[in-house]
Scaffold this motif. Structure first.
Motif, PDB file in Angstrom:
ATOM      1  N   GLY A 188       7.436  -9.347  50.579  1.00  0.00           N
ATOM      2  CA  GLY A 188       7.039 -10.300  49.546  1.00  0.00           C
ATOM      3  C   GLY A 188       5.867  -9.746  48.763  1.00  0.00           C
ATOM      4  N   ILE A 189       5.702 -10.206  47.538  1.00  0.00           N
ATOM      5  CA  ILE A 189       4.628  -9.703  46.684  1.00  0.00           C
ATOM      6  C   ILE A 189       3.732 -10.842  46.207  1.00  0.00           C
ATOM      7  CG2 ILE A 189       5.899  -7.673  45.911  1.00  0.00           C
ATOM      8  CD1 ILE A 189       6.696  -9.134  43.417  1.00  0.00           C
ATOM      9  N   ASP A 190       2.509 -10.484  45.884  1.00  0.00           N
ATOM     10  CA  ASP A 190       1.547 -11.445  45.343  1.00  0.00           C
ATOM     11  C   ASP A 190       1.793 -11.554  43.844  1.00  0.00           C
ATOM     12  OD1 ASP A 190      -0.582 -12.932  44.492  1.00  0.00           O
ATOM     13  OD2 ASP A 190      -2.104 -11.779  45.573  1.00  0.00           O
ATOM     14  N   LEU A 191       2.312 -12.676  43.422  1.00  0.00           N
ATOM     15  CA  LEU A 191       2.697 -12.830  42.016  1.00  0.00           C
ATOM     16  C   LEU A 191       1.512 -12.722  41.063  1.00  0.00           C
ATOM     17  CD1 LEU A 191       5.378 -15.665  42.271  1.00  0.00           C
ATOM     18  CD2 LEU A 191       5.745 -13.226  41.902  1.00  0.00           C
ATOM     19  N   SER A 192       0.297 -12.953  41.563  1.00  0.00           N
ATOM     20  CA  SER A 192      -0.875 -12.835  40.690  1.00  0.00           C
ATOM     21  C   SER A 192      -1.085 -11.393  40.233  1.00  0.00           C
ATOM     22  CB  SER A 192      -2.131 -13.339  41.404  1.00  0.00           C
ATOM     23  OG  SER A 192      -2.470 -12.497  42.493  1.00  0.00           O
ATOM     24  N   SER A 193      -0.485 -10.444  40.962  1.00  0.00           N
ATOM     25  CA  SER A 193      -0.585  -9.033  40.571  1.00  0.00           C
ATOM     26  C   SER A 193       0.363  -8.693  39.434  1.00  0.00           C
ATOM     27  CB  SER A 193      -0.267  -8.131  41.774  1.00  0.00           C
ATOM     28  OG  SER A 193      -1.173  -8.345  42.822  1.00  0.00           O
ATOM     29  N   TYR A 194       1.241  -9.637  39.091  1.00  0.00           N
ATOM     30  CA  TYR A 194       2.262  -9.364  38.075  1.00  0.00           C
ATOM     31  C   TYR A 194       2.207 -10.396  36.951  1.00  0.00           C
ATOM     32  CZ  TYR A 194       3.885  -6.331  41.761  1.00  0.00           C
ATOM     33  OH  TYR A 194       3.940  -5.362  42.729  1.00  0.00           O
ATOM     34  N   LYS A 195       0.997 -10.847  36.651  1.00  0.00           N
ATOM     35  CA  LYS A 195       0.842 -11.828  35.584  1.00  0.00           C
ATOM     36  C   LYS A 195       1.322 -11.238  34.263  1.00  0.00           C
ATOM     37  CE  LYS A 195      -2.985 -14.511  37.501  1.00  0.00           C
ATOM     38  NZ  LYS A 195      -4.411 -14.890  37.357  1.00  0.00           N
ATOM     39  N   THR A 196       2.178 -11.964  33.596  1.00  0.00           N
ATOM     40  CA  THR A 196       2.706 -11.499  32.318  1.00  0.00           C
ATOM     41  C   THR A 196       2.766 -12.652  31.336  1.00  0.00           C
ATOM     42  OG1 THR A 196       4.977 -11.979  32.957  1.00  0.00           O
ATOM     43  CG2 THR A 196       4.160  -9.781  33.453  1.00  0.00           C
ATOM     44  N   LYS A 197       2.869 -12.304  30.080  1.00  0.00           N
ATOM     45  CA  LYS A 197       3.103 -13.324  29.071  1.00  0.00           C
ATOM     46  C   LYS A 197       4.522 -13.837  29.243  1.00  0.00           C
ATOM     47  CE  LYS A 197       0.015 -11.189  25.685  1.00  0.00           C
ATOM     48  NZ  LYS A 197      -0.085 -10.565  24.344  1.00  0.00           N
ATOM     49  N   LYS A 198       4.777 -15.024  28.742  1.00  0.00           N
ATOM     50  CA  LYS A 198       6.116 -15.589  28.866  1.00  0.00           C
ATOM     51  C   LYS A 198       7.123 -14.649  28.216  1.00  0.00           C
ATOM     52  CE  LYS A 198       8.837 -19.744  28.005  1.00  0.00           C
ATOM     53  NZ  LYS A 198       8.846 -21.105  27.415  1.00  0.00           N
ATOM     54  N   ARG A 199       8.089 -14.235  29.016  1.00  0.00           N
ATOM     55  CA  ARG A 199       9.085 -13.280  28.531  1.00  0.00           C
ATOM     56  C   ARG A 199      10.180 -14.029  27.773  1.00  0.00           C
ATOM     57  NH1 ARG A 199      10.748  -8.086  30.500  1.00  0.00           N
ATOM     58  NH2 ARG A 199      12.879  -7.606  29.883  1.00  0.00           N
ATOM     59  N   LEU A 200      10.394 -13.647  26.538  1.00  0.00           N
ATOM     60  CA  LEU A 200      11.429 -14.271  25.730  1.00  0.00           C
ATOM     61  C   LEU A 200      12.728 -13.494  25.872  1.00  0.00           C
ATOM     62  CD1 LEU A 200       9.392 -14.948  22.464  1.00  0.00           C
ATOM     63  CD2 LEU A 200       9.903 -16.558  24.302  1.00  0.00           C
ATOM     64  N   LYS A 201      13.817 -14.216  25.946  1.00  0.00           N
ATOM     65  CA  LYS A 201      15.121 -13.557  25.998  1.00  0.00           C
ATOM     66  C   LYS A 201      15.368 -12.916  24.633  1.00  0.00           C
ATOM     67  CE  LYS A 201      19.936 -14.557  27.098  1.00  0.00           C
ATOM     68  NZ  LYS A 201      20.900 -15.625  27.410  1.00  0.00           N
ATOM     69  N   ARG A 202      15.549 -11.617  24.630  1.00  0.00           N
ATOM     70  CA  ARG A 202      15.698 -10.939  23.351  1.00  0.00           C
ATOM     71  C   ARG A 202      16.489  -9.652  23.520  1.00  0.00           C
ATOM     72  NH1 ARG A 202      10.811  -9.909  25.520  1.00  0.00           N
ATOM     73  NH2 ARG A 202      10.064  -7.770  25.589  1.00  0.00           N
ATOM     74  N   LYS A 203      17.055  -9.201  22.463  1.00  0.00           N
ATOM     75  CA  LYS A 203      17.750  -7.924  22.475  1.00  0.00           C
ATOM     76  C   LYS A 203      16.724  -6.799  22.543  1.00  0.00           C
ATOM     77  CE  LYS A 203      22.103  -9.223  21.906  1.00  0.00           C
ATOM     78  NZ  LYS A 203      23.174  -8.860  22.854  1.00  0.00           N
ATOM     79  N   ASN A 204      17.067  -5.763  23.273  1.00  0.00           N
ATOM     80  CA  ASN A 204      16.157  -4.638  23.412  1.00  0.00           C
ATOM     81  C   ASN A 204      17.002  -3.411  23.708  1.00  0.00           C
ATOM     82  OD1 ASN A 204      14.245  -2.737  24.832  1.00  0.00           O
ATOM     83  ND2 ASN A 204      12.825  -4.411  24.406  1.00  0.00           N
ATOM     84  N   ASP A 205      16.592  -2.271  23.194  1.00  0.00           N
ATOM     85  CA  ASP A 205      17.433  -1.086  23.351  1.00  0.00           C
ATOM     86  C   ASP A 205      16.870  -0.074  24.340  1.00  0.00           C
ATOM     87  OD1 ASP A 205      15.273  -0.166  21.950  1.00  0.00           O
ATOM     88  OD2 ASP A 205      16.426   0.862  20.390  1.00  0.00           O
ATOM     89  N   THR A 206      15.939  -0.524  25.213  1.00  0.00           N
ATOM     90  CA  THR A 206      15.319   0.403  26.158  1.00  0.00           C
ATOM     91  C   THR A 206      15.396  -0.120  27.588  1.00  0.00           C
ATOM     92  OG1 THR A 206      13.754   1.108  24.442  1.00  0.00           O
ATOM     93  CG2 THR A 206      13.241   1.712  26.715  1.00  0.00           C
ATOM     94  N   LEU A 207      15.825   0.740  28.501  1.00  0.00           N
ATOM     95  CA  LEU A 207      15.857   0.431  29.927  1.00  0.00           C
ATOM     96  C   LEU A 207      14.711   1.143  30.627  1.00  0.00           C
ATOM     97  CD1 LEU A 207      19.673   0.930  30.630  1.00  0.00           C
ATOM     98  CD2 LEU A 207      18.458  -1.261  30.593  1.00  0.00           C
ATOM     99  N   LEU A 208      14.355   0.634  31.795  1.00  0.00           N
ATOM    100  CA  LEU A 208      13.291   1.238  32.590  1.00  0.00           C
ATOM    101  C   LEU A 208      13.845   1.637  33.951  1.00  0.00           C
ATOM    102  CD1 LEU A 208      10.266   1.901  33.033  1.00  0.00           C
ATOM    103  CD2 LEU A 208       9.973  -0.468  33.811  1.00  0.00           C
ATOM    104  N   CYS A 209      13.556   2.860  34.359  1.00  0.00           N
ATOM    105  CA  CYS A 209      13.918   3.329  35.696  1.00  0.00           C
ATOM    106  C   CYS A 209      12.621   3.610  36.448  1.00  0.00           C
ATOM    107  CB  CYS A 209      14.778   4.592  35.616  1.00  0.00           C
ATOM    108  SG  CYS A 209      15.250   5.264  37.234  1.00  0.00           S
ATOM    109  N   LEU A 210      12.277   2.716  37.380  1.00  0.00           N
ATOM    110  CA  LEU A 210      11.071   2.868  38.193  1.00  0.00           C
ATOM    111  C   LEU A 210      11.482   3.461  39.532  1.00  0.00           C
ATOM    112  CD1 LEU A 210       9.264  -0.545  37.588  1.00  0.00           C
ATOM    113  CD2 LEU A 210       8.348   1.705  37.012  1.00  0.00           C
ATOM    114  N   SER A 211      11.065   4.690  39.788  1.00  0.00           N
ATOM    115  CA  SER A 211      11.552   5.330  41.001  1.00  0.00           C
ATOM    116  C   SER A 211      10.764   6.589  41.324  1.00  0.00           C
ATOM    117  CB  SER A 211      13.031   5.708  40.828  1.00  0.00           C
ATOM    118  OG  SER A 211      13.484   6.491  41.908  1.00  0.00           O
ATOM    119  N   ARG A 212      10.604   6.831  42.616  1.00  0.00           N
ATOM    120  CA  ARG A 212      10.130   8.140  43.032  1.00  0.00           C
ATOM    121  C   ARG A 212      11.183   9.159  42.606  1.00  0.00           C
ATOM    122  NH1 ARG A 212      11.015  10.441  47.980  1.00  0.00           N
ATOM    123  NH2 ARG A 212      11.651   8.438  48.844  1.00  0.00           N
ATOM    124  N   ILE A 213      10.744  10.336  42.190  1.00  0.00           N
ATOM    125  CA  ILE A 213      11.671  11.343  41.673  1.00  0.00           C
ATOM    126  C   ILE A 213      12.347  12.044  42.849  1.00  0.00           C
ATOM    127  CG2 ILE A 213      11.949  13.315  40.127  1.00  0.00           C
ATOM    128  CD1 ILE A 213      10.925  10.749  38.788  1.00  0.00           C
TER     129      ILE A 213
END
Length: 387
Positions: A188-213
């Motif tokens: 489990g994670i502490d959500l206070s560490s991931y405070k973000t602005k309200k995310r709006l559903k929107r089109k976006n052309d970029t993906l993120l790959c978070l990973s050790r190489i």
């Protein structure tokens, strides 16, 4: 309760997530200590001397091997006994923390170990009645661990006063040691560490790959899928010296192209949150049966949908079609299923950001995780269970 928490290794310190760039198990240990202290328990952390915690700290090594900023090139630790470095394959120093806790075991009601191969030293329990609870953070398949380590756990599985906890159902199914897990406690994670602005559903052309190489993490497949779906890709993650750096230079670096496929390097938690908020979603095409990666729940904590191969604990984390998409890694012919991965990416805008966050709030918070561990501690102490 009087609780000893033993850090996973001497490689990384235990510290607030925003101060360290790497260490999934270390984050779990940090949040575990903080919550237990906050809830009024007497907690002692056995970890490297540069760790930061609200618990009492017993230094078991002067400084984390990779230094305070977890940078390979900034090794501030000259080690003990004149050693300047420690081999990745040498777990001796990692066991020092648990050894020190066991030397004063009578001071605690429970010792909670997060150390790899801890059965090597738990045989020295002196009969004070204290229980050792081991959270298994690593894969327990012989393919990953080697049969030598698997046999070590096999011999220890019926050891009195030693109890094992899994972090996913998948981990228990693919356990070649046959450990008698009585509990599954999802990270489990502490959500206070991931405070973000309200995310709006929107089109976006970029993906993120978070990973050790790492070859097992499927970064090449992320590039393939992004290209075929017409999406840009940002790759962010640490590469360890040796095989991972070689893999990056041989297989990933030649495919990088500014504005199309970019490598952001290893990022801090603050940078990670920023990336999660400016991309359409996270792609996680790992073919490894990962016991429980933090990336999928970190994505959800930032209301970001996940597209992943259905391996390891992914089916336990992702609600398919609601918080993301999980895809069978291979088709009927046994070939890699990039086609379905691409189809899932094209549907990513169907996912409601609020559903992603709500799912994490309901199932994968640090409070929920720590409460489950605390219940196990109390059970071990109050009922004096013979393990």
């Amino acid at each position: 309760m009087r609780i000893a928490i033993v850090a996973p290794s001497v490689w990384y310190r235990i510290a607030p997530p925003h101060e360290s760039k790497y260490g999934g198990a270390e984050k779990i240990v940090y949040w575990l200590c903080e919550k237990l202290v906050e809830w009024g328990h007497d907690v002692t952390l056995f970890a490297t001397g540069d760790s930061k915690t609200s618990a009492k700290l017993v230094p078991t090594y002067p400084c984390s091997v990779l230094g305070q900023d977890n940078n390979n090139n900034n090794n501030k630790n000259n080690g003990q006994n004149g050693k300047n470095s420690i081999s990745w394959d040498d777990i001796t120093d990692n066991l020092l923390s648990l050894r020190k806790a066991l030397e004063v075991e009578e001071k605690f009601e429970v010792i909670h170990s997060h150390v790899y191969c801890d059965p090597l030293v738990t045989s020295s329990l002196n009969g004070s009645g204290v229980h050792v609870l081991s959270t298994i953070h690593n894969s327990m398949s012989a393919k990953d661990m080697g049969w030598g380590n698997i046999m070590l756990y096999k011999y220890a599985k019926n050891r009195k006063h030693h109890r094992f906890v899994a972090i996913s159902k998948s981990q228990t199914i693919h356990d070649d040691a046959g450990l008698p897990y009585k509990d599954i406690v999802h990270n489990g994670i502490d959500l206070s560490s991931y405070k973000t602005k309200k995310r709006l559903k929107r089109k976006n052309d970029t993906l993120l790959c978070l990973s050790r190489i790492d070859p097992h993490k499927g970064i090449e497949y992320a590039i393939d899928a992004a290209e075929k779906s017409g999406m840009k890709l940002i790759i962010a993650g640490r590469k360890h010296p040796g095989k991972e750096e070689e893999f990056f230079k041989d297989r990933i670096e030649p495919r990088l192209q500014k504005g199309v496929v970019e490598y952001a390097g290893e990022v801090s938690d603050k940078e990670k949150v920023k990336l999660l908020n400016v991309t359409a979603g996270v792609i996680f095409p790992s073919l490894w049966r990962e016991p429980f990666g933090l990336v999928p729940i970190e994505a959800g904590a930032c209301s970001s949908p996940l597209v992943a191969f259905e391996c390891g604990a992914i089916p336990e984390i992702v609600i398919n079609g609601k918080t993301g998409f999980s895809v069978q890694p291979r088709n009927k012919d046994g070939k890699l299923n990039i086609k379905e991965l691409v189809q899932a990416i094209k549907r990513i805008d169907e996912i409601e950001p609020k559903d992603c966050l709500d799912h994490i709030k309901n199932k994968f918070t640090a409070d929920r995780m720590v409460e489950k561990y605390l219940n196990i501690y109390k059970e071990l102490e109050n009922r004096k269970i013979s393990l």
